[in-house]
Design a protein around this motif. Structure first.
Motif, PDB file in Angstrom:
ATOM      1  N   PRO A 272       0.804  -1.225   0.000  1.00 45.13           N
ATOM      2  CA  PRO A 272       0.000   0.000   0.000  1.00 45.13           C
ATOM      3  C   PRO A 272       0.834   1.272   0.000  1.00 45.13           C
ATOM      4  O   PRO A 272       0.362   2.334  -0.385  1.00 45.13           O
ATOM      5  N   ASN A 273       2.078   1.163   0.446  1.00 47.54           N
ATOM      6  CA  ASN A 273       2.999   2.294   0.470  1.00 47.54           C
ATOM      7  C   ASN A 273       4.191   1.900  -0.401  1.00 47.54           C
ATOM      8  O   ASN A 273       5.184   1.380   0.083  1.00 47.54           O
ATOM      9  N   ALA A 274       4.075   2.167  -1.709  1.00 43.17           N
ATOM     10  CA  ALA A 274       5.035   1.618  -2.666  1.00 43.17           C
ATOM     11  C   ALA A 274       5.799   2.715  -3.392  1.00 43.17           C
ATOM     12  O   ALA A 274       5.278   3.796  -3.667  1.00 43.17           O
ATOM     13  N   LEU A 275       7.040   2.408  -3.700  1.00 37.88           N
ATOM     14  CA  LEU A 275       7.889   3.234  -4.550  1.00 37.88           C
ATOM     15  C   LEU A 275       8.094   2.477  -5.848  1.00 37.88           C
ATOM     16  O   LEU A 275       8.496   1.305  -5.849  1.00 37.88           O
ATOM     17  N   LEU A 276       7.805   3.125  -6.983  1.00 37.74           N
ATOM     18  CA  LEU A 276       7.894   2.475  -8.291  1.00 37.74           C
ATOM     19  C   LEU A 276       8.995   3.132  -9.111  1.00 37.74           C
ATOM     20  O   LEU A 276       8.975   4.343  -9.345  1.00 37.74           O
ATOM     21  N   ILE A 277       9.950   2.320  -9.538  1.00 35.14           N
ATOM     22  CA  ILE A 277      11.078   2.781 -10.341  1.00 35.14           C
ATOM     23  C   ILE A 277      10.824   2.370 -11.783  1.00 35.14           C
ATOM     24  O   ILE A 277      10.813   1.175 -12.108  1.00 35.14           O
ATOM     25  N   ASP A 278      10.587   3.351 -12.649  1.00 37.89           N
ATOM     26  CA  ASP A 278      10.304   3.093 -14.064  1.00 37.89           C
ATOM     27  C   ASP A 278      11.642   2.959 -14.809  1.00 37.89           C
ATOM     28  O   ASP A 278      12.424   3.915 -14.899  1.00 37.89           O
ATOM     29  N   ILE A 279      11.890   1.783 -15.344  1.00 36.08           N
ATOM     30  CA  ILE A 279      13.199   1.462 -15.915  1.00 36.08           C
ATOM     31  C   ILE A 279      13.330   1.996 -17.340  1.00 36.08           C
ATOM     32  O   ILE A 279      12.456   1.797 -18.182  1.00 36.08           O
ATOM     33  N   SER A 280      14.434   2.673 -17.582  1.00 36.55           N
ATOM     34  CA  SER A 280      14.781   3.105 -18.924  1.00 36.55           C
ATOM     35  C   SER A 280      15.750   2.130 -19.574  1.00 36.55           C
ATOM     36  O   SER A 280      15.673   1.863 -20.769  1.00 36.55           O
ATOM     37  N   GLY A 326       3.898  -1.327 -22.431  1.00 35.75           N
ATOM     38  CA  GLY A 326       3.554  -0.656 -21.183  1.00 35.75           C
ATOM     39  C   GLY A 326       4.778  -0.375 -20.326  1.00 35.75           C
ATOM     40  O   GLY A 326       5.905  -0.723 -20.716  1.00 35.75           O
ATOM     41  N   PRO A 327       4.580   0.237 -19.170  1.00 35.41           N
ATOM     42  CA  PRO A 327       5.707   0.583 -18.297  1.00 35.41           C
ATOM     43  C   PRO A 327       6.337  -0.651 -17.666  1.00 35.41           C
ATOM     44  O   PRO A 327       5.730  -1.736 -17.616  1.00 35.41           O
ATOM     45  N   ASN A 328       7.539  -0.465 -17.174  1.00 28.68           N
ATOM     46  CA  ASN A 328       8.293  -1.547 -16.546  1.00 28.68           C
ATOM     47  C   ASN A 328       8.813  -1.049 -15.198  1.00 28.68           C
ATOM     48  O   ASN A 328       9.837  -0.378 -15.122  1.00 28.68           O
ATOM     49  N   TYR A 329       8.076  -1.367 -14.144  1.00 24.14           N
ATOM     50  CA  TYR A 329       8.373  -0.856 -12.812  1.00 24.14           C
ATOM     51  C   TYR A 329       9.009  -1.924 -11.936  1.00 24.14           C
ATOM     52  O   TYR A 329       8.499  -3.043 -11.846  1.00 24.14           O
ATOM     53  N   ILE A 330      10.079  -1.563 -11.255  1.00 23.45           N
ATOM     54  CA  ILE A 330      10.495  -2.315 -10.079  1.00 23.45           C
ATOM     55  C   ILE A 330       9.773  -1.689  -8.896  1.00 23.45           C
ATOM     56  O   ILE A 330       9.848  -0.472  -8.680  1.00 23.45           O
ATOM     57  N   VAL A 331       9.059  -2.504  -8.128  1.00 22.82           N
ATOM     58  CA  VAL A 331       8.231  -2.019  -7.034  1.00 22.82           C
ATOM     59  C   VAL A 331       8.939  -2.287  -5.708  1.00 22.82           C
ATOM     60  O   VAL A 331       9.325  -3.429  -5.413  1.00 22.82           O
ATOM     61  N   ILE A 332       9.093  -1.253  -4.897  1.00 24.46           N
ATOM     62  CA  ILE A 332       9.705  -1.366  -3.575  1.00 24.46           C
ATOM     63  C   ILE A 332       8.625  -1.115  -2.526  1.00 24.46           C
ATOM     64  O   ILE A 332       7.936  -0.088  -2.571  1.00 24.46           O
ATOM     65  N   ASN A 333       8.462  -2.045  -1.613  1.00 30.72           N
ATOM     66  CA  ASN A 333       7.543  -1.879  -0.494  1.00 30.72           C
ATOM     67  C   ASN A 333       8.223  -0.993   0.551  1.00 30.72           C
ATOM     68  O   ASN A 333       9.191  -1.409   1.186  1.00 30.72           O
ATOM     69  N   LEU A 334       7.728   0.226   0.731  1.00 32.85           N
ATOM     70  CA  LEU A 334       8.384   1.160   1.635  1.00 32.85           C
ATOM     71  C   LEU A 334       8.169   0.811   3.105  1.00 32.85           C
ATOM     72  O   LEU A 334       8.896   1.306   3.971  1.00 32.85           O
ATOM     73  N   ASP A 335       7.189  -0.030   3.403  1.00 37.73           N
ATOM     74  CA  ASP A 335       6.975  -0.444   4.788  1.00 37.73           C
ATOM     75  C   ASP A 335       8.004  -1.483   5.219  1.00 37.73           C
ATOM     76  O   ASP A 335       8.476  -1.464   6.356  1.00 37.73           O
ATOM     77  N   GLU A 341       8.323  -6.625  -6.480  1.00 41.68           N
ATOM     78  CA  GLU A 341       7.777  -7.037  -7.775  1.00 41.68           C
ATOM     79  C   GLU A 341       8.455  -6.318  -8.924  1.00 41.68           C
ATOM     80  O   GLU A 341       9.003  -5.219  -8.753  1.00 41.68           O
ATOM     81  N   PHE A 342       8.445  -6.973 -10.076  1.00 36.94           N
ATOM     82  CA  PHE A 342       8.781  -6.339 -11.348  1.00 36.94           C
ATOM     83  C   PHE A 342       7.472  -6.276 -12.114  1.00 36.94           C
ATOM     84  O   PHE A 342       7.002  -7.287 -12.648  1.00 36.94           O
ATOM     85  N   LEU A 343       6.876  -5.117 -12.152  1.00 38.07           N
ATOM     86  CA  LEU A 343       5.558  -4.950 -12.758  1.00 38.07           C
ATOM     87  C   LEU A 343       5.752  -4.582 -14.222  1.00 38.07           C
ATOM     88  O   LEU A 343       5.944  -3.424 -14.583  1.00 38.07           O
ATOM     89  N   SER A 344       5.703  -5.612 -15.073  1.00 37.21           N
ATOM     90  CA  SER A 344       6.085  -5.425 -16.466  1.00 37.21           C
ATOM     91  C   SER A 344       5.420  -6.480 -17.353  1.00 37.21           C
ATOM     92  O   SER A 344       5.197  -7.616 -16.914  1.00 37.21           O
ATOM     93  N   PRO A 345       5.118  -6.114 -18.599  1.00 36.60           N
ATOM     94  CA  PRO A 345       4.637  -7.123 -19.548  1.00 36.60           C
ATOM     95  C   PRO A 345       5.669  -8.204 -19.830  1.00 36.60           C
ATOM     96  O   PRO A 345       5.324  -9.265 -20.354  1.00 36.60           O
ATOM     97  N   PHE A 346       6.940  -7.958 -19.490  1.00 36.13           N
ATOM     98  CA  PHE A 346       7.988  -8.953 -19.697  1.00 36.13           C
ATOM     99  C   PHE A 346       8.070  -9.944 -18.543  1.00 36.13           C
ATOM    100  O   PHE A 346       8.789 -10.934 -18.637  1.00 36.13           O
ATOM    101  N   ASN A 347       7.375  -9.638 -17.455  1.00 39.04           N
ATOM    102  CA  ASN A 347       7.270 -10.582 -16.347  1.00 39.04           C
ATOM    103  C   ASN A 347       6.201 -11.614 -16.717  1.00 39.04           C
ATOM    104  O   ASN A 347       5.022 -11.265 -16.892  1.00 39.04           O
ATOM    105  N   TYR A 348       6.594 -12.867 -16.818  1.00 39.00           N
ATOM    106  CA  TYR A 348       5.685 -13.918 -17.288  1.00 39.00           C
ATOM    107  C   TYR A 348       4.364 -13.925 -16.523  1.00 39.00           C
ATOM    108  O   TYR A 348       3.302 -14.167 -17.095  1.00 39.00           O
TER     109      TYR A 348
END
Length: 367
Positions: A272-280, A326-335, A341-348
């Motif tokens: 619920p408290n997440a940091l999303l890093i959009d990968i270039s 679509g975007p490709n996010y590495i998700v960090i749980n700040l809590d 998670e790797f939130l990406s269409p490339f994640n199976y």
């Protein structure tokens, strides 16, 4: 950690170790009770207001680069005969992050701190007595306690932060009247350098402060979390002929966006408290490993082609199809401060075959 009262000789040794004398520099002058009364009245301080903070807010730091000498005020003493103050205790804070308990039983407690560079410093005080204050004082060249910087916090309020130049300081716990007593918890975090543009996350006890500087620098207690940032996922299924496995990993090389938000997935976890890093750009690995049995001839297959049909390991972000889905996010749980998670269409798992779904809410772009 609970602090206990130490002997006078111990306190003197600690004070001298951290360059803070027991008697403040202004203690040599004496004054009449009437003058002292007026000075005490004039010395009543209202700490600089804390700026409200929310994990979903990305506040900007405006006008925090300098400590104005016009703000300088003093915690008054409890003496009308002399301005000599004898602290109940004094400790040196040797680490940039400090959370500790204490008991104020005399006029004030003093904690010596030393900064070797300009730092963005956070301060907070909780106490059984809401009239207590924590104020940052300068320490003179001769080691004596100097004037107040004018920056501090009231007990049981929110934290406050300011850019502090390199030098020797003392955090003084006391009150405007000099009469207040009570237990307290002092929280201090001066681990991150100045130059940040927004707050990403701050724990309630200041044990971790995460700040955004730019697309290549996000610091948590001084460490750049983008350095070596990696997501990995490995799965193995055992079969009569051996096993099948899937391995995926993404290591960040360049970032094109940073977001705060609330992430949830159809699997039983959420952030619920997440940091999303959009990968270039990053280093991308995708591998299927399995055994193939053709009429009793068992072959071990290792397939390194990802879902787009490109062979890995490869540099993600260099192919024209990498951002088509679509975007490709590495998700960090700040809590928990863990990559979740790797939130990406490339994640199976987020393909139609993988069957996993997700939702992102309260998405807020930092940069």
């Amino acid at each position: 950690m609970k602090f206990v009262k130490k002997s006078v000789s111990y306190i003197l040794a600690v004070l001298l170790m951290y360059g803070v004398l027991v008697v403040p520099s202004f203690a040599a002058s004496e004054t009449t009770p009437q003058v002292a009364k007026e000075e005490a009245k004039n010395a009543e301080i209202q700490s600089m207001p804390s700026i409200p903070y929310s994990a979903m807010d990305t506040q900007k730091f405006d006008n925090l680069d300098e400590i104005s000498p016009n703000e300088a005020k003093k915690i008054s003493t409890d003496s009308t005969q002399s301005r000599i103050v004898k602290p109940q205790s004094a400790w040196g804070i040797s680490e940039p992050v400090f959370v500790g308990d204490g008991t104020l039983s005399e006029s004030f407690d003093s904690y010596g701190v030393s900064l070797t560079a300009k730092q963005l410093s956070f301060l907070k005080l909780d106490s059984s007595n809401s009239n207590l204050l924590a104020i940052l004082y300068n320490v003179n060249a001769n080691g004596s306690l100097g004037s107040s910087t004018g920056w501090g916090v009231k007990a049981n309020g929110s934290h406050s932060y300011i850019n502090i130049p390199a030098g020797k300081y003392a955090i003084v716990i006391g009150s405007a009247t000099g009469e207040e007593r009570g237990n307290y918890k002092l929280m201090w975090n001066a681990s991150n350098p100045s130059g940040a543009s927004s707050i990403i996350n701050c724990t309630a006890d200041l044990s971790r402060v995460v700040l955004y500087y730019n697309l290549s620098t996000i610091r948590s207690n001084g460490d750049n979390i983008l350095t070596g940032l990696k997501w990995e996922n490995s799965e193995t299924w055992y079969t009569p002929n051996g096993y099948s496995a899937r391995d995926m990993s993404m290591s960040v090389a360049e970032v094109k966006g940073v977001y705060l938000g609330s992430f949830s997935s159809s699997v039983p976890y959420s952030a619920p408290n997440a940091l999303l890093i959009d990968i270039s750009k990053g280093s991308w690995l995708y591998m299927n490993s399995y055994y193939r049995n053709v009429e009793g001839d068992v072959t071990h297959i290792m397939d390194y082609f990802d879902l787009s049909g490109l062979k890995t390991p490869r540099t993600f972000g260099t192919e024209h199809t990498d951002f088509s889905y679509g975007p490709n996010y590495i998700v960090i749980n700040l809590d928990t401060f863990q990559v979740c998670e790797f939130l990406s269409p490339f994640n199976y798992h987020y393909t139609s075959d993988g069957g996993r779904t997700y939702s992102l809410t309260k998405l807020q772009k930092i940069s």
